[in-house]
Scaffold this active site. Structure first.
Site, mmCIF file in Angstrom:
data_model
loop_
_atom_site.group_PDB
_atom_site.id
_atom_site.type_symbol
_atom_site.label_atom_id
_atom_site.label_comp_id
_atom_site.label_asym_id
_atom_site.label_seq_id
_atom_site.Cartn_x
_atom_site.Cartn_y
_atom_site.Cartn_z
ATOM 1 N N HIS A 34 32.080 39.432 44.350
ATOM 2 C CA HIS A 34 32.427 40.834 44.088
ATOM 3 C C HIS A 34 33.909 40.991 43.780
ATOM 4 O O HIS A 34 34.713 40.120 44.081
ATOM 5 C CB HIS A 34 32.094 41.672 45.328
ATOM 6 N N HIS A 115 40.275 40.692 41.593
ATOM 7 C CA HIS A 115 39.903 39.279 41.590
ATOM 8 C C HIS A 115 38.514 39.088 42.196
ATOM 9 O O HIS A 115 38.009 39.966 42.900
ATOM 10 C CB HIS A 115 40.924 38.457 42.393
#
Lengths: 170, 170
Positions: A34, A115
């Site tokens: 995620h 990220h």
């Protein structure tokens, strides 16, 4: 309860991230790969209705946007987390800002560096070994983001999705 | 891609189920505790838009309804799965019927026995031991269901939520 807000990227990108997370990320079994938009925050059961209304409202202001994963990077020397770097974009920045300014949980602790974590809590030796390899492999991938998810954390540390918010939907 | 449709019960019930699943369910890390409404079915990326439209439509026909978990039970002698028995209700039956009649994936393989798995793939000895203990503990719990989730499966066997559908919402 503890809540968080994330983007789950495509199955293709999740499968790729998991091929590394399996070995290098102790959170592998707790959550799918995620991009964290808003870190864990505390909220009551009563408040969550109000939060979902706000999230509905925020989601409608956006349209689906492009996500560009450009390389493998690391947070060293701050910590030994290795990640797929997601190029920031006006949409990601605005989404992040809205989620912090309009929801409970205070200000972000760090600057927003979008990220997808693929390794963390590595020893220094492991980190330089693994990072050396993965950086060479590289990654360059584009896809479209059209939703984000509100999650809550169970007592065992794993995360369950409470609700999905589609960007730009009525 | 492989899809499935589930209800995630409250955090309270998930935490309780996980306290057993941790030891007795090898799928513990792959998915949060859940009630399966529609078993795994194959669908293409293109089809999923059509599926979510149909799910939106189905969800609107329902209102939030009561879920009653009444006891610990087992599928023996069919298999060694131990579960929290969920009392069936007109809403659960209708939801299950709609998800099979209006979506791809063919007819259900088994009669619908709504349940939350807490142990599976146990040896016969383990099964009778664990089932004997858990049956004595029992459970009697009510809560309200107001949503269900469309999930897809990653290559490692774990499940990611694609989308949430709130019952009775426009």
């Amino acid at each position: 309860m503890k809540y968080g807000i994330v983007i789950f990227p495509s199955k293709q990108l999740q499968d790729l991230a998991n091929s590394y997370r399996k070995r290098y990320d102790p959170h592998y079994a707790l959550i799918s790969p995620h991009i964290t938009l808003k870190h864990v925050f505390e909220s009551s059961n009563d408040e969550v209705k109000d939060i979902t209304k706000k999230l509905d409202h925020i989601a409608r202001k956006f349209k689906p946007f492009k996500l560009h994963v450009s390389k493998v990077s690391s947070f060293q020397p701050v910590n030994n987390t290795i990640y797929f770097k997601v190029e920031t974009s006006p949409e990601l920045e605005q989404l992040h800002r809205d989620l912090y300014s309009e929801l409970p949980g205070g200000d972000p602790e760090y600057a927003f560096v979008p990220h997808i974590t693929i390794g963390q809590k590595l020893s220094n030796d492991e980190h330089s070994d693994v990072y050396g390899q993965l950086r060479m492999l590289g990654i360059d991938h584009e896809e479209v983001v059209d939703r984000f998810h509100l999650l809550y954390q169970l007592d065992n540390g794993s995360w369950t999705v409470y609700e999905t918010f589609r960007l730009g939907e009525e």
